[in-house]
Write an enzyme that holds these catalytic residues in place. Sequence first.
Site, mmCIF file in Angstrom:
data_model
loop_
_atom_site.group_PDB
_atom_site.id
_atom_site.type_symbol
_atom_site.label_atom_id
_atom_site.label_comp_id
_atom_site.label_asym_id
_atom_site.label_seq_id
_atom_site.Cartn_x
_atom_site.Cartn_y
_atom_site.Cartn_z
ATOM 1 N N HIS A 59 0.823 -1.225 0.000
ATOM 2 C CA HIS A 59 0.000 0.000 0.000
ATOM 3 C C HIS A 59 0.856 1.276 0.000
ATOM 4 O O HIS A 59 0.748 2.081 -0.924
ATOM 5 C CB HIS A 59 -1.001 -0.045 1.160
ATOM 6 C CG HIS A 59 -1.674 1.259 1.447
ATOM 7 N ND1 HIS A 59 -2.513 1.878 0.540
ATOM 8 C CD2 HIS A 59 -1.617 2.081 2.525
ATOM 9 C CE1 HIS A 59 -2.941 3.012 1.065
ATOM 10 N NE2 HIS A 59 -2.414 3.170 2.262
ATOM 11 N N HIS A 83 3.640 7.013 5.368
ATOM 12 C CA HIS A 83 2.421 7.694 5.836
ATOM 13 C C HIS A 83 1.625 6.921 6.880
ATOM 14 O O HIS A 83 0.879 7.516 7.642
ATOM 15 C CB HIS A 83 1.539 8.093 4.648
ATOM 16 C CG HIS A 83 0.703 6.994 4.095
ATOM 17 N ND1 HIS A 83 1.143 6.157 3.099
ATOM 18 C CD2 HIS A 83 -0.554 6.571 4.394
ATOM 19 C CE1 HIS A 83 0.202 5.285 2.808
ATOM 20 N NE2 HIS A 83 -0.844 5.496 3.582
ATOM 21 N N GLU A 87 0.466 5.750 12.632
ATOM 22 C CA GLU A 87 -0.844 5.250 13.030
ATOM 23 C C GLU A 87 -0.858 3.736 13.225
ATOM 24 O O GLU A 87 -1.439 3.241 14.176
ATOM 25 C CB GLU A 87 -1.877 5.656 11.984
ATOM 26 C CG GLU A 87 -3.264 5.716 12.581
ATOM 27 C CD GLU A 87 -4.310 6.018 11.531
ATOM 28 O OE1 GLU A 87 -3.953 6.411 10.416
ATOM 29 O OE2 GLU A 87 -5.489 5.848 11.865
ATOM 30 N N ASP A 88 -0.203 3.012 12.319
ATOM 31 C CA ASP A 88 -0.325 1.548 12.343
ATOM 32 C C ASP A 88 0.825 0.832 13.045
ATOM 33 O O ASP A 88 0.694 -0.332 13.417
ATOM 34 C CB ASP A 88 -0.450 0.998 10.909
ATOM 35 C CG ASP A 88 -1.729 1.468 10.247
ATOM 36 O OD1 ASP A 88 -2.627 1.924 10.985
ATOM 37 O OD2 ASP A 88 -1.825 1.382 9.013
ATOM 38 N N ASP A 270 -20.371 12.924 -28.448
ATOM 39 C CA ASP A 270 -18.981 13.325 -28.194
ATOM 40 C C ASP A 270 -18.374 12.633 -26.981
ATOM 41 O O ASP A 270 -18.020 13.256 -26.007
ATOM 42 C CB ASP A 270 -18.855 14.851 -28.078
ATOM 43 C CG ASP A 270 -19.956 15.442 -27.226
ATOM 44 O OD1 ASP A 270 -20.897 14.700 -26.864
ATOM 45 O OD2 ASP A 270 -19.881 16.637 -26.922
#
Length: 730
Positions: A59, A83, A87-88, A270
């Site tokens: 990811h 990133h 957090e993880d 179009d």
Amino acid sequence: MVNNFDFSHERDLDCDTLISRVTAYYPDADFVMLRKAFNYATKAHEGQKRRSGEDYIIHPINVAATLVKLRLDLDSIIAGLLHDVVEDCGIEPTEIQDEFNPAVAQIVVGLTKISKIKFKTKEESQAENFRKMVVAMAKDIRVIIVKLADRMHNMRTLQYVSEEKQKKIAKETLDIYVPLATRLGINSVKSELEDLCLRFLKPETYYELREKVAMKKSERESYIKDTRNILIEKLNEYSLKAEVKGRPKHFYSIYKKIANRGVDYDQIQDILAFRIIVNNITECYKCLGIIHSSYTPIPGRFKDYIAIPKVNNYQSLHTTVIGPKAERIEIQIRTHEMDEVAETGVAAHWKYKEGIASGTNKLEWVQELLDYNQSVENNSEFMYTVKNDLDIGGVFVFTPQGDVRELRYGATPLDFAYAVHTEVGHKCVGAKINGRIVPLRHHLKSGDTIEILTSKTQKPSKDWLNIVKSGRARAKIKQWLQKEDREKKKEEGTDIFEKACRVYGSSIKQIKKFGDEKFVVEKFNMANFGDLLINIGAGKTDIKAVIQELPSLKKIVEKEEEENKLSEIETFSHKIKKSSRSKSNMDNAVIVDGLDDLMVRMAKCCNPIPGDSIVGYVTRGRGITVHTKECKRVNSTELDRGVNVEWNPNLGIKYPVTIRVITLDKPGILSLISNQITNQGINIRSAMAKSLPDRRGSFIFEIEVGDYSELLKSIHNIEALEEVISVQRA
Ligand code: MN
């Protein structure tokens, strides 16, 4: 819109491939640092899996790859790799700062904050979230670009989460991230996200469209190839070297066309868009000339975004013509630089630029948005401004001097006036459009020349909020109205305050001289004296409460409270004196043995009134005295001097009676009782008040009643008062 970028999920992207891609546009980058970040993230996410079953590290690598495609700087790419580690993986931002640099750490922290924002369907909380996003952006716009790359990969792999979550995330993407990508001019990301949103929000529509577009694939591809060759040939005739690309438009824009026009897919002509890329602006216009002279242009479809760029800096010439095979085709003409800006928007800003000062990473419109924020009262208002600002379809109008302004679609002369200057807006009474006078509500059209008409006496009104379309005009009008409202309230408050002071022989001026105003400002938690006056004017603060707290008036107030009771009695006795003037004639109230011209008086000891059983006694020199039969005096008097008396039934004479009332000692009780008596139509001749121990009060009233039943009724009425303990005839 044609999309050059392929953001598909890459399963086996290694560090060397990533580095080689960066080298292509940024050969001098610090690849040691990039490799370090790659390895650092791999180690941090070791053992973690995504919903798809793949290693988690795939990811962040894909996020970084997207940033590389957008040609972002090294800090952003490294932040993309890192990133999710805060957090993880529980890594401290300070560690990122030490291992890499403060800018990377700041971007990662910004992203972590955004990921904590919980989006709700309620507009109010959504506005709050949006506000936080904008604040995060204001610090460093790269935060939002990395966030868009993150969201892009999550949308790309959304099929692995539950259907409920798919819908929620897709909705959020369409509501928040697509407008942001649009506003930042990152069209490649915007188009891709829109298609992904359609896929998860309206799967049937999406797959139906995809099938239809695929069905005529070979037919279309040969059509594109042919048209492309014809166009290149045509341009070569005029010795113009150009790059020509042709592709179907993205699904979401076809879907929008079908939805907006209410037609079927087959009726949409179009769906193909061609792009001609040339070397400079002169060639752009030359190219346009060639196209328009070779193929019939559709009226009203030509747009010159080179002369007048969109607010997100997009530049291009747009036209729709009846193409070489007699079908409508949309053509965009632009330079290579314009093409890059169109695809990557604000991201193009970082191209080849390394180590730019963080201050330049802010965008002007973000700052403007934050400025509005301060003048905007609540969240939904903020949301309105944000949404408005992100909405960039507009009209172009000219000032009398020939300057161009872009306004929102549906904009009015008022929007234009406020765009020129706030004061011009406030004083605007109308406008001249192409020399003709129009009202404030008139909708401006592209190409209009507009001249604003102003008047010194003009001022904004509430109705204007329904007329204007732009967030700026709206905010300015609201601000003005609020200010005016405050001024009115302040005037009213000043008036109330002044009058209240006058009662105590003081004035605001005097109170300020004593320095009292600072005292009450603090006491009532106000920012200043003006705010206190506004609150009084608005009825939010009680003037009596304020007066009581003013040190210079406090003594007067207290003294007055003490005097309250006394003055109550005083005014009361005035009332009594007035009423006793109408003293009734006592003569002929009783009939003595059938005679009515004898001098008769009522005994003071028992004060008989009509209805009482009475007896008369002859008194020497004083005629006849009348007593009640129960009177104790009667027994001690010689009975043989008694005469027969009876009440005269024909006279409405009033008789004085004294009653004694015991009450709880409360202020105002005297007037309460007296009101109760006089309301019955009974006169009070005198009253005496006295405080008893145990917080009780005693009142003696001399009242005038017509007869015994009236007295009873009166006693009953007084007894009915809550504060009254007992009532007796004295
Ligand atoms: Mn992520």
